[in-house]
Design a protein around this motif. Sequence first.
Motif, PDB file in Angstrom:
ATOM      1  N   VAL A  92     -10.784 -12.102 -16.076  1.00 35.85           N
ATOM      2  CA  VAL A  92     -10.888 -13.097 -17.407  1.00 35.85           C
ATOM      3  C   VAL A  92      -9.646 -14.105 -17.323  1.00 35.85           C
ATOM      4  O   VAL A  92      -8.691 -13.460 -17.755  1.00 35.85           O
ATOM      5  CB  VAL A  92     -11.274 -12.283 -18.546  1.00 35.85           C
ATOM      6  N   PRO A  93      -9.591 -15.549 -17.020  1.00 31.98           N
ATOM      7  CA  PRO A  93      -8.614 -16.103 -17.228  1.00 31.98           C
ATOM      8  C   PRO A  93      -8.352 -16.449 -18.438  1.00 31.98           C
ATOM      9  O   PRO A  93      -8.968 -16.339 -19.590  1.00 31.98           O
ATOM     10  CB  PRO A  93      -8.957 -17.310 -16.307  1.00 31.98           C
ATOM     11  N   GLY A  94      -7.095 -17.243 -18.535  1.00 26.17           N
ATOM     12  CA  GLY A  94      -6.898 -17.709 -19.867  1.00 26.17           C
ATOM     13  C   GLY A  94      -5.644 -16.983 -20.606  1.00 26.17           C
ATOM     14  O   GLY A  94      -5.442 -15.789 -20.671  1.00 26.17           O
ATOM     15  N   GLY A  95      -4.424 -17.621 -20.867  1.00 28.32           N
ATOM     16  CA  GLY A  95      -3.109 -16.946 -21.175  1.00 28.32           C
ATOM     17  C   GLY A  95      -2.612 -17.430 -22.714  1.00 28.32           C
ATOM     18  O   GLY A  95      -1.538 -17.012 -23.134  1.00 28.32           O
ATOM     19  N   GLU A  96      -3.609 -18.025 -23.398  1.00 28.02           N
ATOM     20  CA  GLU A  96      -3.364 -18.218 -24.898  1.00 28.02           C
ATOM     21  C   GLU A  96      -4.721 -18.223 -25.640  1.00 28.02           C
ATOM     22  O   GLU A  96      -5.653 -18.643 -25.447  1.00 28.02           O
ATOM     23  CB  GLU A  96      -2.866 -19.790 -25.022  1.00 28.02           C
ATOM     24  N   VAL A  97      -4.347 -17.789 -26.944  1.00 21.40           N
ATOM     25  CA  VAL A  97      -5.671 -17.742 -27.821  1.00 21.40           C
ATOM     26  C   VAL A  97      -4.947 -17.923 -29.395  1.00 21.40           C
ATOM     27  O   VAL A  97      -3.800 -17.543 -29.529  1.00 21.40           O
ATOM     28  CB  VAL A  97      -6.109 -16.450 -27.798  1.00 21.40           C
ATOM     29  N   VAL A  98      -5.899 -18.226 -30.291  1.00 20.26           N
ATOM     30  CA  VAL A  98      -5.549 -18.207 -31.421  1.00 20.26           C
ATOM     31  C   VAL A  98      -6.653 -17.620 -32.172  1.00 20.26           C
ATOM     32  O   VAL A  98      -7.916 -18.038 -31.651  1.00 20.26           O
ATOM     33  CB  VAL A  98      -5.255 -19.730 -32.229  1.00 20.26           C
ATOM     34  N   GLY A  99      -6.443 -16.841 -33.403  1.00 24.74           N
ATOM     35  CA  GLY A  99      -7.615 -16.226 -33.903  1.00 24.74           C
ATOM     36  C   GLY A  99      -7.059 -15.284 -34.881  1.00 24.74           C
ATOM     37  O   GLY A  99      -6.137 -15.226 -35.386  1.00 24.74           O
ATOM     38  N   ASP A 113      -6.888  -6.994 -39.370  1.00 24.32           N
ATOM     39  CA  ASP A 113      -6.022  -6.869 -40.784  1.00 24.32           C
ATOM     40  C   ASP A 113      -5.836  -8.250 -41.504  1.00 24.32           C
ATOM     41  O   ASP A 113      -5.326  -8.151 -42.452  1.00 24.32           O
ATOM     42  CB  ASP A 113      -4.720  -6.282 -40.541  1.00 24.32           C
ATOM     43  N   GLY A 114      -6.534  -9.205 -41.111  1.00 20.08           N
ATOM     44  CA  GLY A 114      -6.766 -10.418 -41.704  1.00 20.08           C
ATOM     45  C   GLY A 114      -5.448 -11.502 -41.115  1.00 20.08           C
ATOM     46  O   GLY A 114      -5.807 -12.600 -41.556  1.00 20.08           O
ATOM     47  N   ARG A 115      -4.650 -11.176 -40.464  1.00 21.35           N
ATOM     48  CA  ARG A 115      -3.784 -12.174 -39.968  1.00 21.35           C
ATOM     49  C   ARG A 115      -4.141 -12.874 -39.085  1.00 21.35           C
ATOM     50  O   ARG A 115      -4.944 -12.625 -38.156  1.00 21.35           O
ATOM     51  CB  ARG A 115      -2.520 -11.247 -39.282  1.00 21.35           C
ATOM     52  N   ARG A 116      -3.719 -14.270 -39.364  1.00 25.85           N
ATOM     53  CA  ARG A 116      -3.944 -15.411 -38.133  1.00 25.85           C
ATOM     54  C   ARG A 116      -2.976 -15.425 -37.067  1.00 25.85           C
ATOM     55  O   ARG A 116      -1.793 -15.660 -37.560  1.00 25.85           O
ATOM     56  CB  ARG A 116      -4.466 -16.661 -38.825  1.00 25.85           C
ATOM     57  N   LEU A 117      -3.281 -15.177 -36.052  1.00 23.15           N
ATOM     58  CA  LEU A 117      -2.299 -15.139 -34.943  1.00 23.15           C
ATOM     59  C   LEU A 117      -2.489 -16.195 -33.757  1.00 23.15           C
ATOM     60  O   LEU A 117      -3.705 -16.251 -33.410  1.00 23.15           O
ATOM     61  CB  LEU A 117      -2.183 -13.696 -34.319  1.00 23.15           C
ATOM     62  N   ALA A 118      -1.442 -16.852 -33.266  1.00 21.41           N
ATOM     63  CA  ALA A 118      -1.618 -17.524 -32.035  1.00 21.41           C
ATOM     64  C   ALA A 118      -0.565 -16.372 -31.126  1.00 21.41           C
ATOM     65  O   ALA A 118       0.447 -16.107 -31.393  1.00 21.41           O
ATOM     66  CB  ALA A 118      -1.026 -18.865 -32.171  1.00 21.41           C
ATOM     67  N   ALA A 119      -1.085 -16.306 -29.648  1.00 23.88           N
ATOM     68  CA  ALA A 119      -0.565 -15.463 -28.878  1.00 23.88           C
ATOM     69  C   ALA A 119      -0.776 -15.825 -27.405  1.00 23.88           C
ATOM     70  O   ALA A 119      -1.707 -16.247 -26.991  1.00 23.88           O
ATOM     71  CB  ALA A 119      -1.372 -13.911 -29.170  1.00 23.88           C
ATOM     72  N   MET A 120       0.201 -15.468 -26.512  1.00 25.49           N
ATOM     73  CA  MET A 120       0.289 -15.627 -25.142  1.00 25.49           C
ATOM     74  C   MET A 120      -0.107 -14.234 -24.545  1.00 25.49           C
ATOM     75  O   MET A 120       0.261 -13.378 -25.385  1.00 25.49           O
ATOM     76  CB  MET A 120       1.169 -16.145 -24.698  1.00 25.49           C
ATOM     77  N   THR A 121      -1.023 -14.500 -23.600  1.00 23.62           N
ATOM     78  CA  THR A 121      -1.289 -12.864 -23.051  1.00 23.62           C
ATOM     79  C   THR A 121      -1.464 -13.063 -21.529  1.00 23.62           C
ATOM     80  O   THR A 121      -1.866 -14.382 -20.887  1.00 23.62           O
ATOM     81  CB  THR A 121      -2.580 -12.477 -23.428  1.00 23.62           C
ATOM     82  N   GLU A 122      -1.308 -12.207 -20.690  1.00 24.09           N
ATOM     83  CA  GLU A 122      -1.293 -12.266 -19.242  1.00 24.09           C
ATOM     84  C   GLU A 122      -2.642 -12.959 -18.660  1.00 24.09           C
ATOM     85  O   GLU A 122      -2.632 -13.585 -17.837  1.00 24.09           O
ATOM     86  CB  GLU A 122      -1.055 -11.098 -18.465  1.00 24.09           C
TER      87      GLU A 122
END
Length: 318
Positions: A61-68, A72-81
């Motif tokens: 499953v490709p894709g190295g960036e998400v926001v969501g 716990d309700g935190r809004r996070l932007a993150a990099m993933t392998e």
Amino acid sequence: MRAVQITEFGGPEVVVVRDDVPEPVAGPGEVLVEVARSGVNFADTLMRENGYITAATLPLVPGGEVVGTAADGRRLAAMTERGGYAERAVVSEGYAFEVPDDLDDVSAVALLAQGLTAWWLVNHTGRVRPGDSVVVHAAAGGVGSLAVQLARLAGAGRVIATASAQDKRDLAVSLGADAAVDPAEDDLTAALCAANGGKPVDVVLEMTGGRVTDQSVAALAPFGRLAFYGMAGGVAPTPVEPRELQRGSATVSGFWLIHAFARRDVLTAAYAEMAKQVASGQLRVVRGGDFPMSQVREVHAELAGRRTTGKLVLDPRR
């Protein structure tokens, strides 16, 4: 779970949207995020072909960036392998950034791989100082469009952009570049120097490779710095002899964002700083398109063909 899955390496035709991809499970130090937007980067096209810096394994499953949003309700932007092109993704706390309320989803993703890369290139690898002349190659792209503006905010005396099409060069000028050059010029070295008032340049931010790198090295002023952070053209530059660097007191260095996470405190501060600059209007995120995930093949084809500008994102809910 709905996600994009690759079961064989190849062109855009190998990316397939499926509704039966297994749900990811968070482990220690990880968090499950309900994805609002997935970032699309040139690196994803290389991973699809198994041509990235690190080898990929299938199925993928490709894709190295998400926001969501986390449970716990935190809004996070993150990099993933990997795993970003999906309704839900597992991210490491060490690669996640809290997103302020006044930052929209597209900007939150744009400030990850592309924003942090541009910031590091300008402030660390390229060491842009007030008055420096700075060349930004691929200036209409996700990294380049931010780097033009960050170089200006760092006090660059002259910013010279390159882009392959007139509309892209016009965009770079609208973002703050003083001049824009076609990288296909026969003598790119002379063109860059001419755009700098006939003088060699202090800093070059380069991600094309081949002759663009070669002729950019030749355009460096004494104590000039070229920061190499990609090879989108697919052709390796000519090896640089240390003796030649000595003759010009020049520096050629490489950068890969993954290593900057060893200085997580610096990246956290950089992300927060850029978020404030976007909210205040000092920094503009160029939006290349907010696409439904169902159009992922078309997005990959456009990106691989270098027909895009700015930040591209996918909405996994569509």
